[in-house]
Design an enzyme around this catalytic site. Structure first.
Site, mmCIF file in Angstrom:
data_model
loop_
_atom_site.group_PDB
_atom_site.id
_atom_site.type_symbol
_atom_site.label_atom_id
_atom_site.label_comp_id
_atom_site.label_asym_id
_atom_site.label_seq_id
_atom_site.Cartn_x
_atom_site.Cartn_y
_atom_site.Cartn_z
ATOM 1 N N ASP A 116 17.904 64.156 22.081
ATOM 2 C CA ASP A 116 16.796 64.385 23.013
ATOM 3 C C ASP A 116 17.355 64.526 24.426
ATOM 4 O O ASP A 116 18.063 63.639 24.907
ATOM 5 C CB ASP A 116 15.803 63.229 22.971
ATOM 6 C CG ASP A 116 15.034 63.171 21.653
ATOM 7 O OD1 ASP A 116 14.938 64.220 20.987
ATOM 8 O OD2 ASP A 116 14.529 62.093 21.293
ATOM 9 N N LYS A 139 13.741 65.122 32.753
ATOM 10 C CA LYS A 139 13.410 64.556 34.062
ATOM 11 C C LYS A 139 14.429 63.481 34.449
ATOM 12 O O LYS A 139 14.781 62.626 33.639
ATOM 13 C CB LYS A 139 12.004 63.967 34.044
ATOM 14 C CG LYS A 139 10.905 65.011 33.833
ATOM 15 C CD LYS A 139 9.531 64.374 33.817
ATOM 16 C CE LYS A 139 8.451 65.433 33.593
ATOM 17 N NZ LYS A 139 7.088 64.829 33.550
#
Length: 209
Positions: free
Chosen positions: A113, A117
């Site tokens: 993953d 951000k």
């Protein structure tokens, strides 16, 4: 679309009991490859069938995927494959078996993953603290493979691992797969997608020194 799960959630503080190698595999003496963030495990299923002379352990943070993968292992009667549910940081920090560490020869982090951000970078699986755990656990010569299609994530992982004194980068061009385990014999679902769409793949190999 891949469902992201926050690894810092309190839900992952408790981990399932880590079985012995004898409980996990038909032959506990085989070399062990660990895939962290294995998703549904298709990559490991393919590896386990292609190379039966190794054991394969997958760690995944999404419980439903692990349950389905374990059921598939039982149904297919594969003896060199096992899956664990939980946060890899917590699981490896809890490993007490010297036999597991002795047999562990390589680890892969394939297409983890990305957590784009910046405020979520701490959720990325490869963190300085985690690499410190690995540097204390792993034997000399243990390999780490990373692969992603996200350049920013690759740079982050590479910087984190390379800044640990106990891991050295291996030039892929000089790496002799015939003398070691080759997890690139098969491809993950994400890698197949990336190749089909002619996207870039960034990868690197490290060795514990």
């Amino acid at each position: 679309m891949r469902q992201h799960v926050n690894p810092l959630s309190i839900n992952f503080n408790q981990i399932e009991r880590i079985p012995s190698l004898g409980e996990m595999f038909g032959d506990s003496k085989l070399n062990l490859h660990l895939d962290i963030g294995c998703a549904a495990g298709e990559f490991l299923f393919d590896l386990a069938l292609v190379n039966t002379s190794w054991n394969y352990l997958g760690i995944e943070i999404r419980e439903k995927l692990v349950k389905n993968a374990k059921l598939k292992v039982l149904e297919s009667e594969i003896k060199n494959l096992y899956f664990l549910f939980g946060n890899a940081n917590n699981i490896l920090n809890d490993v007490q078996s010297e036999l597991i560490i002795k047999n562990l020869k390589s680890i892969s982090f394939y297409f983890p993953d990305p957590w784009f951000k910046k405020r979520h970078y701490k959720r990325r699986v490869i963190q300085p603290e985690f690499i410190n755990i690995l540097s204390n656990l792993l034997q000399k010569g243990t390999l780490i493979f990373i692969k992603t299609d996200v350049k920013d994530l690759f740079d982050y992982m590479d910087y984190t691992i390379s800044n640990n004194f106990y891991f050295k980068t291996i030039d892929k061009k000089d790496f002799n797969y015939s003398e070691s385990f080759n997890p690139n014999k098969v491809k993950t679902n994400r890698e197949k997608y990336v190749i089909n769409n002619q996207l870039d793949i960034f990868e690197r190999i490290y060795i514990k020194i």
